[in-house]
Scaffold this motif. Structure first.
Motif, PDB file in Angstrom:
ATOM      1  N   LEU A 242       0.838  -1.208   0.000  1.00  0.00           N
ATOM      2  CA  LEU A 242       0.000   0.000   0.000  1.00  0.00           C
ATOM      3  C   LEU A 242       0.870   1.254   0.000  1.00  0.00           C
ATOM      4  N   GLU A 243       2.128   1.101  -0.405  1.00  0.00           N
ATOM      5  CA  GLU A 243       3.080   2.205  -0.309  1.00  0.00           C
ATOM      6  C   GLU A 243       2.734   3.389  -1.199  1.00  0.00           C
ATOM      7  N   ASP A 244       1.883   3.189  -2.186  1.00  0.00           N
ATOM      8  CA  ASP A 244       1.524   4.317  -3.050  1.00  0.00           C
ATOM      9  C   ASP A 244       0.485   5.229  -2.402  1.00  0.00           C
ATOM     10  N   ILE A 245      -0.040   4.836  -1.238  1.00  0.00           N
ATOM     11  CA  ILE A 245      -1.033   5.657  -0.540  1.00  0.00           C
ATOM     12  C   ILE A 245      -0.326   6.657   0.370  1.00  0.00           C
ATOM     13  N   ASN A 246      -0.733   7.898   0.281  1.00  0.00           N
ATOM     14  CA  ASN A 246      -0.179   8.944   1.141  1.00  0.00           C
ATOM     15  C   ASN A 246      -0.641   8.696   2.582  1.00  0.00           C
ATOM     16  N   PRO A 247       0.285   8.654   3.544  1.00  0.00           N
ATOM     17  CA  PRO A 247      -0.094   8.422   4.941  1.00  0.00           C
ATOM     18  C   PRO A 247      -1.177   9.376   5.436  1.00  0.00           C
ATOM     19  N   LYS A 248      -1.172  10.617   4.929  1.00  0.00           N
ATOM     20  CA  LYS A 248      -2.166  11.603   5.342  1.00  0.00           C
ATOM     21  C   LYS A 248      -3.567  11.226   4.858  1.00  0.00           C
ATOM     22  N   ASP A 249      -3.630  10.432   3.773  1.00  0.00           N
ATOM     23  CA  ASP A 249      -4.925  10.060   3.200  1.00  0.00           C
ATOM     24  C   ASP A 249      -5.468   8.745   3.743  1.00  0.00           C
ATOM     25  N   LEU A 250      -4.652   8.009   4.477  1.00  0.00           N
ATOM     26  CA  LEU A 250      -5.037   6.663   4.904  1.00  0.00           C
ATOM     27  C   LEU A 250      -6.333   6.646   5.708  1.00  0.00           C
ATOM     28  N   GLU A 298      -5.840  -0.851  15.349  1.00  0.00           N
ATOM     29  CA  GLU A 298      -4.569  -1.568  15.287  1.00  0.00           C
ATOM     30  C   GLU A 298      -4.114  -1.743  13.844  1.00  0.00           C
ATOM     31  N   SER A 299      -5.045  -2.112  12.966  1.00  0.00           N
ATOM     32  CA  SER A 299      -4.708  -2.263  11.548  1.00  0.00           C
ATOM     33  C   SER A 299      -4.290  -0.929  10.944  1.00  0.00           C
ATOM     34  N   PHE A 300      -5.014   0.128  11.299  1.00  0.00           N
ATOM     35  CA  PHE A 300      -4.688   1.458  10.791  1.00  0.00           C
ATOM     36  C   PHE A 300      -3.266   1.853  11.180  1.00  0.00           C
ATOM     37  N   ILE A 307       3.577   2.540   5.603  1.00  0.00           N
ATOM     38  CA  ILE A 307       3.654   3.430   4.439  1.00  0.00           C
ATOM     39  C   ILE A 307       4.350   4.744   4.758  1.00  0.00           C
ATOM     40  N   SER A 308       4.610   4.988   6.045  1.00  0.00           N
ATOM     41  CA  SER A 308       5.327   6.212   6.444  1.00  0.00           C
ATOM     42  C   SER A 308       6.839   6.008   6.452  1.00  0.00           C
ATOM     43  N   GLN A 309       7.279   4.755   6.382  1.00  0.00           N
ATOM     44  CA  GLN A 309       8.704   4.473   6.482  1.00  0.00           C
ATOM     45  C   GLN A 309       9.495   4.922   5.255  1.00  0.00           C
TER      46      GLN A 309
END
Length: 317
Positions: A242-250, A298-300, A307-309
């Protein structure tokens, strides 16, 4: 004439004419190629006698898109369109059930705006000590996700024992729809699809080395018509990343947490147990509801951390 794109290979498209059911090859006008034509698109064809070929002259607006974001290029890569259902196939034995994996797939379903359902397979091997399937069904029903239990090996011989819906209900729900099946290696995806198709179709798959890295023998997206429904088989959705998802949008893809979270005392609430004013810990939820929400939180957190790494500029997707 109206048709649907069933296979795409460079600039040649296999299209099924809606009125006659005939499959024909078609080319496309340059401006439509630039916009992009993918498997699942509904198009308008004309037959050009001067060149003795069908041509795509119009692409209809899409209801849904299966895509990934190419971060470095700031571009959306669409691999399929107009999918009705995302079937999340999970094993209840080997491989073991993974709640977090279901939530990952639900993120994609939310992003793609495709309705998800969850199918628990290998129920003939189910051990009640492994996990609480009834709780998982309640957890998913809170999200509007319907669940089915089945055994691809036994087919309709298997009778539901824990949930309300089985393979007969699943066949009825899939009827006349277009679906994508997602599931990790070993969950029995090929056998399940073959069973649902009455044994008329058997997908041949290669061995998978790592979760999310498996591949079919086909290297292109295509639609396969089964007796009851249509199947989109696309190599573009094999990865679970899911690395293409922006952490801010998760948080957008966890609407249950986002919606309930507005009741927290502080807008930037981290939803941790020791945070004052957090709606998930203030006693307003039943024990079961709290357990459900906390499993989602927990999943979130796990996905957000993952994806923030990797910095945005270094995501070569």
């Amino acid at each position: 004439m109206r048709a649907r794109v069933y296979k795409s290979a460079k600039k040649i498209f296999d299209c099924k004419i809606e009125e006659t059911g005939e499959m024909v090859e078609a080319t496309s006008m340059g401006k439509l190629l630039k916009k992009g034509i993918v498997v699942g698109d509904y198009v308008t064809l004309t037959f050009e006698e001067s060149v003795n070929e069908y041509q795509i002259v119009k692409v209809e607006e899409r209801v849904s898109e299966i895509f990934r974001i190419l971060v470095r290029e700031n571009k959306k890569k669409v691999t399929a369109a107009n999918c009705d259902l995302l079937v999340i196939l999970m094993s209840v034995s080997k491989p073991v059930f993974k709640r977090g994996l279901v939530d990952r797939f639900l993120v994609r379903a939310s992003q793609w705006e495709v309705k998800p359902i969850v199918v628990f397979n290998k129920m003939d091997q189910f051990d009640e000590e492994e996990f609480d399937i009834v709780f998982e069904e309640k957890r998913l029903s809170k999200l509007g996700v319907e669940c089915y239990e089945m055994s691809a090996v036994l087919g309709e011989e298997y009778q539901v024992k824990y949930l309300d819906k089985g393979i007969k209900d699943l066949k009825e729900y899939l009827a006349d729809r277009t679906a994508i099946f997602l599931g990790q290696s070993g969950v029995g995806k090929s056998k399940t699809i073959s069973n649902l198709s009455g044994g008329t179709v058997e997908l041949k798959t290669k061995k998978v080395g790592k979760v999310g890295k498996g591949s079919h023998t086909t290297t292109w997206s295509e639609i396969i018509d089964l007796p009851l429904f249509s199947l989109i088989d696309s190599p573009g959705i094999r990865s679970f990343s899911l690395e293409d998802i922006n952490p801010k949008d998760l948080i957008m893809y966890f609407p249950d947490i986002e919606e309930m979270g507005v009741q927290c005392k502080f807008k930037d609430c981290s939803h941790a147990e020791n945070v004052k004013g957090c709606v998930f810990y203030n006693g307003s939820l039943s024990s079961e509801d709290q357990q459900i929400y906390l499993s989602r939180i927990e999943s979130f957190r796990r996905i957000h951390e993952e994806i923030s790494q990797t910095p945005e500029w270094n995501k070569g997707l």
